[in-house]
Write an enzyme that holds these catalytic residues in place. Structure first.
Site, PDB file in Angstrom:
ATOM      1  N   HIS A  25       0.872  -1.159   0.000  1.00 24.50           N
ATOM      2  CA  HIS A  25       0.000   0.000   0.000  1.00 24.50           C
ATOM      3  C   HIS A  25       0.918   1.220   0.000  1.00 24.50           C
ATOM      4  CE1 HIS A  25      -2.552   2.759   2.435  1.00 24.50           C
ATOM      5  NE2 HIS A  25      -3.591   1.986   2.137  1.00 24.50           N
ATOM      6  N   HIS A  28       2.514   1.840   3.372  1.00 20.96           N
ATOM      7  CA  HIS A  28       3.714   1.058   3.704  1.00 20.96           C
ATOM      8  C   HIS A  28       4.944   1.756   3.114  1.00 20.96           C
ATOM      9  CE1 HIS A  28       0.743  -2.544   3.412  1.00 20.96           C
ATOM     10  NE2 HIS A  28       0.768  -2.087   4.644  1.00 20.96           N
ATOM     11  N   CYS A 133     -11.919  -7.806  15.536  1.00 24.07           N
ATOM     12  CA  CYS A 133     -11.810  -7.343  14.139  1.00 24.07           C
ATOM     13  C   CYS A 133     -10.643  -8.113  13.510  1.00 24.07           C
ATOM     14  CB  CYS A 133     -11.551  -5.841  14.057  1.00 24.07           C
ATOM     15  SG  CYS A 133     -11.168  -5.339  12.358  1.00 24.07           S
ATOM     16  N   CYS A 136      -7.968  -5.815  11.901  1.00 21.29           N
ATOM     17  CA  CYS A 136      -7.026  -5.215  12.866  1.00 21.29           C
ATOM     18  C   CYS A 136      -6.286  -6.308  13.631  1.00 21.29           C
ATOM     19  CB  CYS A 136      -7.742  -4.364  13.908  1.00 21.29           C
ATOM     20  SG  CYS A 136      -8.543  -2.897  13.297  1.00 21.29           S
ATOM     21  N   CYS A 151     -16.208  -2.187  12.376  1.00 19.99           N
ATOM     22  CA  CYS A 151     -14.972  -1.657  12.977  1.00 19.99           C
ATOM     23  C   CYS A 151     -14.749  -0.218  12.509  1.00 19.99           C
ATOM     24  CB  CYS A 151     -13.785  -2.533  12.548  1.00 19.99           C
ATOM     25  SG  CYS A 151     -12.201  -1.784  12.925  1.00 19.99           S
ATOM     26  N   HIS A 154     -12.123  -0.221   9.861  1.00 22.54           N
ATOM     27  CA  HIS A 154     -12.473  -0.961   8.635  1.00 22.54           C
ATOM     28  C   HIS A 154     -13.988  -0.951   8.500  1.00 22.54           C
ATOM     29  CE1 HIS A 154      -8.569  -2.596  10.003  1.00 22.54           C
ATOM     30  NE2 HIS A 154      -8.285  -2.496   8.722  1.00 22.54           N
ATOM     31  N   LYS A 307     -10.269   8.947   3.141  1.00 20.70           N
ATOM     32  CA  LYS A 307      -9.537   7.779   3.626  1.00 20.70           C
ATOM     33  C   LYS A 307      -9.194   6.879   2.431  1.00 20.70           C
ATOM     34  CE  LYS A 307      -9.992   4.081   7.061  1.00 20.70           C
ATOM     35  NZ  LYS A 307      -9.588   2.907   6.307  1.00 20.70           N
ATOM     36  N   LYS A 310      -9.532   0.361  -0.640  1.00 19.24           N
ATOM     37  CA  LYS A 310      -9.889  -0.300  -1.898  1.00 19.24           C
ATOM     38  C   LYS A 310     -11.377  -0.174  -2.153  1.00 19.24           C
ATOM     39  CE  LYS A 310      -6.475  -3.501  -3.320  1.00 19.24           C
ATOM     40  NZ  LYS A 310      -6.044  -4.862  -3.456  1.00 19.24           N
TER      41      LYS A 310
HETATM   42  N1  MSP Z   1       1.584  -6.239  10.859  1.00 19.19           N
HETATM   43  C1  MSP Z   1       1.333  -5.088  11.608  1.00 19.19           C
HETATM   44  C2  MSP Z   1       2.615  -4.505  12.145  1.00 19.19           C
HETATM   45  C3  MSP Z   1       3.415  -5.441  13.009  1.00 19.19           C
HETATM   46  S1  MSP Z   1       4.903  -4.691  13.548  1.00 19.19           S
HETATM   47  C4  MSP Z   1       5.617  -5.821  14.529  1.00 19.19           C
HETATM   48  C5  MSP Z   1       0.640  -4.055  10.726  1.00 19.19           C
HETATM   49  N2  MSP Z   1       0.823  -4.177   9.414  1.00 19.19           N
HETATM   50  S2  MSP Z   1       0.155  -3.208   8.303  1.00 19.19           S
HETATM   51  O1  MSP Z   1       0.448  -3.829   7.021  1.00 19.19           O
HETATM   52  O2  MSP Z   1      -1.207  -2.967   8.582  1.00 19.19           O
HETATM   53  O3  MSP Z   1       0.965  -1.892   8.345  1.00 19.19           O
HETATM   54  C6  MSP Z   1       0.576  -0.812   9.144  1.00 19.19           C
HETATM   55  C7  MSP Z   1       1.545   0.333   8.908  1.00 19.19           C
HETATM   56  O4  MSP Z   1       1.545   0.718   7.504  1.00 19.19           O
HETATM   57  C8  MSP Z   1       1.194   1.617   9.621  1.00 19.19           C
HETATM   58  O5  MSP Z   1       1.604   1.593  10.966  1.00 19.19           O
HETATM   59  C9  MSP Z   1       1.960   2.619   8.802  1.00 19.19           C
HETATM   60  O6  MSP Z   1       3.320   2.468   9.072  1.00 19.19           O
HETATM   61  C10 MSP Z   1       1.702   2.125   7.389  1.00 19.19           C
HETATM   62  N3  MSP Z   1       0.454   2.681   6.819  1.00 19.19           N
HETATM   63  C11 MSP Z   1      -0.565   1.960   6.255  1.00 19.19           C
HETATM   64  N4  MSP Z   1      -1.505   2.830   5.777  1.00 19.19           N
HETATM   65  C12 MSP Z   1      -1.129   4.102   6.005  1.00 19.19           C
HETATM   66  C13 MSP Z   1      -1.674   5.373   5.683  1.00 19.19           C
HETATM   67  N5  MSP Z   1      -2.828   5.541   5.060  1.00 19.19           N
HETATM   68  N6  MSP Z   1      -0.950   6.458   6.035  1.00 19.19           N
HETATM   69  C14 MSP Z   1       0.277   6.333   6.634  1.00 19.19           C
HETATM   70  N7  MSP Z   1       0.797   5.158   6.946  1.00 19.19           N
HETATM   71  C15 MSP Z   1       0.093   4.019   6.732  1.00 19.19           C
HETATM   72  O7  MSP Z   1      -0.002  -3.173  11.269  1.00 19.19           O
END
Ligand code: MSP
Length: 545
Positions: A25, A28, A133, A136, A151, A154, A307, A310
């Site tokens: 995403h 990420h 959830c 989450c 949620c 979500h 926000k 998808k």
């Molecule tokens: N797997 C857990 C993390 C475990 S760490 C030991 C997780 N993964 S996640 O794929 O959902 O990634 C979340 C992270 O992706 C967020 O904390 C952030 O770093 C990043 N982001 C995902 N969407 C985002 C936005 N829309 N905006 C900014 N950062 C975002 O949680």
């Protein structure tokens, strides 16, 4: 080839280990670009850096995704991991370790860690009832849910009722110790607004949380009860430790923690703050291990004010963005255009405007016009003067002499926007200084000393700007250096990535230790051939309805 690391002081920074339920995403990419910038900045300071990223591959969310796609979960994970890896390579992310929670080493670390917490008496069996959830991977309080048990994070997903026998971690036992940590180490959670959120939450009283699941097969079996698997968060946080294992050592907790524990900085988004700022330190306290120095939770961004999701149909594919615009404009925009720590918005038109204004009109123009004038008026060399010959009241010297410290402070505070603004101010002032002093007129009037001062200070300011931007736009900075006749490849500074290491590593020509200072260019130094550093981006085609 890599330049060797001389200063052995180490710095370890992590991104979250991302879920592999879907392809990467843009969010990420955001966290990872920031982490890479921090790592590169620290390497430039001669620190021995380890940048850890990776993937979180267990749990119900991933299990269900794989089942829905009709593939074995491991095959699914491997496919998505390849997509992450390819994105990191396109974005020029120099990670040193990629931690996967399905790696065999990781199981060993998790089991050993679990045993320590078990031996401490901090795990007990109980009943877990509540709304869960799956997206989450977290239980939710009824009061926090949207209508019809959806949620809040979500909204298209309904939470599920759970009533099962699980193993619990005694989080409540660590309430006071956690509060003491937050007081004694006020920088443990940053920015301050996030720290306050955590303090408020903890003050309500902490409850134990379940660390096993009975109905999830895709996970690490609980050592004391193989009918259950370890909760995905208990498992994933330990991925930061697994990442510290050198590839050639026996996998054990002791070996993982020997050199680089505790971690200096966990970079995360605000969505996963509680896990990192509350659960994680409590788990470490229970295992009798030191706590990381810092957790920095940045904001979330939206697209055109909405926000990103998808289901909304406004997801941004980071690979598509890099393919269309290139990595460096994206890296620059995300760090300059959004205040790090705050929520932000991604808007493609604004992205193109910012990047064109700063990198093409300001910095690019400065480099190009200055080098062309040096070619024309000074035979392609730095004029015959050094920094000491430049008058103390030269506006660029005044700005330049303060800039290194200013930008260091900004980078150290993760204030990337501020760092970029200060650097671009120097480029802007340099262009204005050239316009005001008109070197072309000085040349015609045979005012050689004045001409030399103008060109020297403009060239040196371009160099300093390039150096300070190198953690964000390493390829453009390397190009500017090359045009200035300085052979430093900023991509080769100090990465530990084993696969990239080469036994023939050699010192970079010239010494970049002092390059943070204004006044490095030497009189009569031969410059390179000028060419544009950055082609302006085309604005996106707007679709009118
Ligand atoms: N797997 C857990 C993390 C475990 S760490 C030991 C997780 N993964 S996640 O794929 O959902 O990634 C979340 C992270 O992706 C967020 O904390 C952030 O770093 C990043 N982001 C995902 N969407 C985002 C936005 N829309 N905006 C900014 N950062 C975002 O949680």
């Amino acid at each position: 080839m890599n330049y060797p690391v001389r200063n052995q002081q180490s710095f370890t920074v992590t991104t979250p280990l991302y879920y592999v339920n879907d392809v990467p995403h843009i969010g990420h990419a955001y966290t990872t670009m920031a982490a890479d910038t921090i790592a590169r900045w620290q390497r430039l300071q001669h620190r021995n850096v380890l940048l850890i990223t990776g993937t979180d591959e267990h749990g119900q969310k991933i299990e269900r995704t794989a089942i829905a796609a009709g593939v074995d979960p491991q095959v699914h994970c491997d496919r998505i991991v390849a997509r992450f890896d390819s994105l990191w390579s396109k974005l020029n992310i120099q990670y040193d370790r990629f931690s996967r929670t399905t790696a065999p080493n990781h199981q060993i670390i998790v089991k050993e860690f679990f045993q320590r917490v078990w031996d401490r008496g901090d795990i007990y069996q109980g009943t877990q009832q509540g709304w869960y959830c799956v997206s989450c991977e977290e239980f939710k309080e009824e009061r926090d849910l949207l209508a019809d048990h959806h949620c809040p994070l979500h909204p298209s997903k309904q939470v599920e009722w759970r009533d099962e026998s699980n193993y619990f971690f005694r989080l409540s036992k660590y309430q006071q110790q956690l509060e003491a940590l937050y007081t004694e180490c006020p920088d443990f959670i940053l920015p301050n607004s996030r720290r306050n959120e955590v303090l408020k939450f903890v003050a309500q009283g902490l409850q134990d949380f379940s660390i096993s699941r009975i109905n999830v097969d895709w996970g690490i079996p609980l050592p004391t009860d193989p009918q259950q698997t370890i909760y995905v968060w208990f498992d994933a946080l330990l991925g930061y430790m697994t990442a510290l294992l050198d590839p050639d050592v026996e996998p054990s907790l002791e070996n993982a923690l020997q050199q680089r524990w505790p971690i200096n900085l966990h970079l995360i988004g605000k969505d996963i703050l509680r896990f990192h700022a509350i659960y994680w330190p409590a788990m470490l306290m229970s295992a009798g291990l030191p706590i990381p120095d810092r957790v920095f939770a940045h904001g979330y961004f939206t697209k055109d004010g909405k926000k990103i999701s998808k289901s909304e149909g406004n997801a941004i594919d980071p690979i598509d963005l890099v393919d269309r615009y290139g990595a460096e404009p994206l890296r620059y925009y995300f760090l300059k255009g959004i205040e790090f720590g705050q929520d932000g918005d991604f808007n493609e038109t604004r992205f193109v405007e910012i990047v064109n204004a700063d990198l093409a009109n300001n910095l690019g123009n400065l480099v190009n016009r200055t080098l062309n004038m040096a070619k024309k008026y000074c035979q392609g060399r730095v004029p015959n003067c050094n920094a000491e010959d430049i008058s103390a009241d030269n506006p660029l010297k005044i700005l330049g002499q303060k800039l290194g410290t200013q930008v260091s402070v900004a980078y150290n505070n993760l204030a990337f926007k501020e760092a970029c603004e200060s650097i671009i101010t120097l480029a802007h002032s340099s262009n204005k200084y050239i316009d005001d002093l008109a070197p072309w007129a000085l040349f015609k009037q045979d005012k050689h000393a004045e001409l030399a001062e103008v060109l020297y200070s403009a060239l040196e300011s371009a160099r300093l700007a390039a150096y300070l931007l190198a953690p964000i736009i390493p390829k453009i900075s390397t190009d500017i250096y090359r045009q200035l006749g300085l052979e430093i490849d900023f991509d080769l500074i100090g990465s530990n990535n084993i696969s990239k290491l080469n036994a023939d590593a050699s010192e970079p020509p010239g010494d970049w230790d002092r390059h943070l200072e204004w006044g490095i260019l030497k009189a009569n130094h031969l410059l390179g051939e000028p060419h544009p550093i950055f082609a302006k981006l085309e604005p996106p085609i707007s679709v009118s309805i």
